[in-house]
Design an enzyme around this catalytic site. Structure first.
Site, PDB file in Angstrom:
ATOM      1  N   GLY A 134      32.525  28.247  45.287  1.00  0.00           N
ATOM      2  CA  GLY A 134      32.632  29.254  46.334  1.00  0.00           C
ATOM      3  C   GLY A 134      33.584  30.390  46.049  1.00  0.00           C
ATOM      4  O   GLY A 134      34.402  30.333  45.130  1.00  0.00           O
ATOM      5  N   HIS A 162      31.961  34.533  38.438  1.00  0.00           N
ATOM      6  CA  HIS A 162      32.452  33.242  37.949  1.00  0.00           C
ATOM      7  C   HIS A 162      33.260  32.519  39.016  1.00  0.00           C
ATOM      8  O   HIS A 162      33.267  31.288  39.072  1.00  0.00           O
ATOM      9  CB  HIS A 162      33.302  33.442  36.692  1.00  0.00           C
TER      10      HIS A 162
END
Length: 331
Positions: free
Chosen positions: A72, A66
């Site tokens: 990123g 997640h």
């Protein structure tokens, strides 16, 4: 007349040196000199936590995924909300993440700050924790390069559009993973992380209660499995924490049983079960079900790729003193 060509070659050579230098900043031995006890200390804390709370591996792997898929691998997912700002943790899809993952990261960071303060980033701690815990529960080893920096923002409003959900249609799933640079094969391998952990009943309640006018449950389910889930989740609206293992046979072991389950109508989530019926993903489900080595190899390669997705380096981020707080108050 050759002078412009020499200038061009020099410029190109300088660019290549700069590119090579940028590429080499992340390395497996990044902390060898600045925090030589990094790996050993982490191993000790990870083992203690996993033994005391077996859900830690799955929870940490989920937090890592997640975190990386939303802008990123920068530990923005680890930030806790405060009176001034909400964080990614507050996004609806993240509310069900088990707290063991956050507790683990806090323990590791506290120990590292005592031994080598201000050196190891929370992003690196999360990446290594996910890898080492996968190995501890039977999964493949893969290399994790180090040197990530931590983000200076955590925005809950961008979470939903960047993460797959239990009811996300296959076209959207493939499109989402493709937008992050992952193929259908890599997607199927990464979703194989569901071989450990659990899902709350609300995530699949639509498949076991009032599914259609002709069936109480989704006919894609094994009937015995469906009846068992109906009994387990009968009171899920009153007890939202009620859950079921993603892999009914080997829930605590990282293996390829998850794919065999899909072939036999034992896939818990709608998005998971869809992979065995869609022609774009079924060949990979079948291959991973038949060959655990193929699954492990593809999973390891995909995790290496995921672990460097849009990482922050140098002045693009910080090394947080606490993983759940920014170094400077965000208002």
């Amino acid at each position: 007349m050759a002078f412009p060509n020499l200038v061009l070659l020099f410029t190109l050579f300088s660019f290549l040196l700069l590119f090579r230098s940028t590429q080499s900043k992340l390395s497996a031995d990044y902390y060898n000199k600045t925090c030589p006890k990094f790996q050993n200390l982490m191993q000790t804390i990870l083992a203690e936590k996993q033994l005391s709370a077996p859900t830690t591996a799955a929870a940490t792997l989920r937090v890592f995924f997640h975190d990386c898929f939303v802008n990123g691998c920068d530990s923005s997912m680890l930030i806790a909300s405060n009176a001034f700002n909400k964080s990614e943790r507050d996004a609806n899809v993240n509310l069900s993440v088990a707290g063991d993952a956050f507790d683990l990261i806090t323990r590791v960071k506290t120990a590292l700050e005592l031994g080598c303060p201000g050196v190891v980033s929370c992003s690196d701690i999360l990446a290594v924790s996910a890898r080492d815990l996968v190995v501890m529960v039977g999964g493949p080893f893969y290399e994790v390069v180090l040197g990530r920096k931590d983000s200076r923002e955590s925005n809950p409003s961008i979470v939903d559009k960047n993460l797959p959900k239990a009811l996300t249609p296959m076209n959207e799933l493939l499109s989402l993973f493709s937008s992050k640079g992952f193929s259908a094969e890599e997607m199927v391998a990464l979703v194989g992380a569901h071989t450990i952990g659990f899902s709350h009943c609300k995530e699949f309640a639509n498949r076991i209660f009032n599914f259609s006018k002709t069936s109480e449950f989704d006919p894609a389910y094994n009937p015995v499995f469906a009846q068992g889930l109906r009994k387990l989740c009968a009171n899920y609206t009153k007890s939202p924490a009620m859950s079921a293992f993603n892999d009914v046979y080997t829930p605590g072991k990282f293996d390829n049983m998850y794919y065999k389950n899909l072939q036999n109508g034992l896939g818990l989530l709608s998005s998971d079960q869809a992979m065995v019926t869609d022609n774009r993903t079924k060949p990979f489900v079948d291959r991973f079900a038949a060959n655990e080595t193929a699954f492990f190899d593809t999973f390891a390669r995909s995790m290496e790729k995921l672990s460097v997705y849009k990482v922050k380096e140098n002045n693009d981020g910080d090394v947080r003193r606490r993983c759940d707080q920014f170094n400077t108050l965000q208002v």
